[in-house]
Design a protein around this motif. Structure first.
Motif, PDB file in Angstrom:
ATOM      1  N   GLY A   1      53.016  47.419  40.681  1.00 11.90           N
ATOM      2  CA  GLY A   1      54.543  46.214  40.146  1.00 11.90           C
ATOM      3  C   GLY A   1      53.838  46.133  38.918  1.00 11.90           C
ATOM      4  N   LEU A   2      52.898  47.582  37.863  1.00 15.61           N
ATOM      5  CA  LEU A   2      52.374  46.801  36.563  1.00 15.61           C
ATOM      6  C   LEU A   2      53.109  48.168  35.632  1.00 15.61           C
ATOM      7  N   ASP A   3      53.514  49.209  36.384  1.00 11.89           N
ATOM      8  CA  ASP A   3      54.003  50.445  35.062  1.00 11.89           C
ATOM      9  C   ASP A   3      55.290  50.034  34.192  1.00 11.89           C
ATOM     10  N   GLN A   4      55.472  48.616  34.507  1.00  7.98           N
ATOM     11  CA  GLN A   4      56.148  48.261  33.221  1.00  7.98           C
ATOM     12  C   GLN A   4      55.306  47.818  30.992  1.00  7.98           C
ATOM     13  N   LEU A   5      54.145  47.573  31.896  1.00  7.89           N
ATOM     14  CA  LEU A   5      53.532  47.406  31.677  1.00  7.89           C
ATOM     15  C   LEU A   5      53.767  48.639  30.075  1.00  7.89           C
ATOM     16  N   PRO A   6      53.152  47.979  27.923  1.00  9.64           N
ATOM     17  CA  PRO A   6      53.409  48.958  27.195  1.00  9.64           C
ATOM     18  C   PRO A   6      52.563  50.853  27.771  1.00  9.64           C
ATOM     19  N   GLU A   7      52.840  51.764  27.119  1.00 11.48           N
ATOM     20  CA  GLU A   7      51.611  53.172  27.784  1.00 11.48           C
ATOM     21  C   GLU A   7      50.268  52.284  26.976  1.00 11.48           C
ATOM     22  N   ASP A   8      49.732  51.582  26.188  1.00  9.19           N
ATOM     23  CA  ASP A   8      48.576  51.776  25.778  1.00  9.19           C
ATOM     24  C   ASP A   8      47.957  50.491  26.915  1.00  9.19           C
TER      25      ASP A   8
ATOM     26  N   GLU B   1      43.179  42.406  44.530  1.00 11.29           N
ATOM     27  CA  GLU B   1      42.795  41.414  43.517  1.00 11.29           C
ATOM     28  C   GLU B   1      43.914  42.244  42.689  1.00 11.29           C
ATOM     29  N   ILE B   2      44.591  43.105  42.045  1.00  9.10           N
ATOM     30  CA  ILE B   2      45.285  43.487  40.773  1.00  9.10           C
ATOM     31  C   ILE B   2      46.552  42.791  41.683  1.00  9.10           C
ATOM     32  N   ILE B   3      47.495  42.973  42.715  1.00  7.65           N
ATOM     33  CA  ILE B   3      48.550  42.653  43.009  1.00  7.65           C
ATOM     34  C   ILE B   3      48.445  41.186  43.051  1.00  7.65           C
ATOM     35  N   ALA B   4      47.368  40.134  43.641  1.00  4.61           N
ATOM     36  CA  ALA B   4      47.202  38.871  43.382  1.00  4.61           C
ATOM     37  C   ALA B   4      47.086  38.104  42.045  1.00  4.61           C
ATOM     38  N   ASN B   5      47.280  39.058  40.934  1.00  2.00           N
ATOM     39  CA  ASN B   5      46.335  38.822  39.958  1.00  2.00           C
ATOM     40  C   ASN B   5      48.220  39.390  38.483  1.00  2.00           C
ATOM     41  N   LYS B   6      48.923  40.232  39.425  1.00  2.00           N
ATOM     42  CA  LYS B   6      49.361  40.552  38.367  1.00  2.00           C
ATOM     43  C   LYS B   6      50.623  39.615  38.189  1.00  2.00           C
ATOM     44  N   ASP B   7      51.017  38.559  38.335  1.00  2.00           N
ATOM     45  CA  ASP B   7      51.363  37.865  37.148  1.00  2.00           C
ATOM     46  C   ASP B   7      50.883  37.613  35.668  1.00  2.00           C
ATOM     47  N   ALA B   8      49.455  37.633  35.861  1.00  2.00           N
ATOM     48  CA  ALA B   8      48.570  37.054  35.073  1.00  2.00           C
ATOM     49  C   ALA B   8      48.511  38.850  33.761  1.00  2.00           C
ATOM     50  N   ILE B   9      48.593  39.566  34.469  1.00  2.00           N
ATOM     51  CA  ILE B   9      48.419  40.346  34.272  1.00  2.00           C
ATOM     52  C   ILE B   9      49.809  40.863  33.066  1.00  2.00           C
ATOM     53  N   LEU B  10      50.717  40.451  33.796  1.00  2.00           N
ATOM     54  CA  LEU B  10      51.998  41.301  32.772  1.00  2.00           C
ATOM     55  C   LEU B  10      52.313  40.011  32.122  1.00  2.00           C
ATOM     56  N   GLY B  11      51.991  38.732  31.946  1.00  2.00           N
ATOM     57  CA  GLY B  11      51.962  37.352  31.233  1.00  2.00           C
ATOM     58  C   GLY B  11      52.178  37.692  29.733  1.00  2.00           C
TER      59      GLY B  11
END
Length: 157
Positions: A13-20, A128-138
């Motif tokens: 669910g992190l594919d909307q992050l900018p490419e960099d 771990e990544i899924i549990a922190n997905k909102d923080a990553i996308l924040g």
């Protein structure tokens, strides 16, 4: 196995992050996977095994050649090397491929469960990544309007 790429990020669910940011995150995941898997794989190994593997990982020619002579004297005919050559596009006599093959073969000989260990570490990382997905996308959410305080409303009255 798995590949650390855009599909992997989509699965998380992190594919909307900018490419960099995607590239940076994938590099971080790879480093963390390598560290954690290495720690688990080294548990229970002798100092001699660890030294031998270190020589192979450091691409010390004598360490690589000695290991291959002992465990895969005809390594260029090994099916695993052929697959690695096809996947990488490197010829079977390329020194980089030889080094990579030696490391993989070493794991196969000394830790035949290495694929399972790596898969388990990856599963833990995914959780771990899924549990922190909102923080990553924040960090990529649109800037919000400035918060109004009670005094802002009082001034408007």
């Amino acid at each position: 196995m798995f590949q650390l790429n855009e599909e992997f990020l989509k699965e998380l669910g992190l594919d909307q992050l900018p490419e960099d940011q995607q590239k940076s995150l994938l590099q971080h995941i790879y480093s963390e996977l390598e560290l954690r898997a290495g720690e688990r794989l080294s548990q229970g190994m002798s100092d001699a095994q660890l030294e031998e593997f270190e020589g192979i990982i450091d691409k010390t020619p004598d360490a690589v050649d000695d290991f291959l002579m002992k465990h895969a004297p005809n390594y260029q005919q090994e099916p695993m090397l052929q697959k690695m050559s096809q996947a990488s596009g490197l010829p079977v006599d390329d020194p980089r491929l030889k080094d990579e093959f030696a490391a993989t073969k070493w794991l196969e000989v000394n830790r035949p469960d290495y694929r399972d260990v790596v898969a388990a570490v990856m599963a833990d990382l995914k959780k771990e990544i899924i549990a922190n997905k909102d923080a990553i996308l924040g960090g990529m959410s649109a800037p919000s309007a400035p918060q109004q305080t009670q005094s802002d409303f009082d001034l408007a009255a």
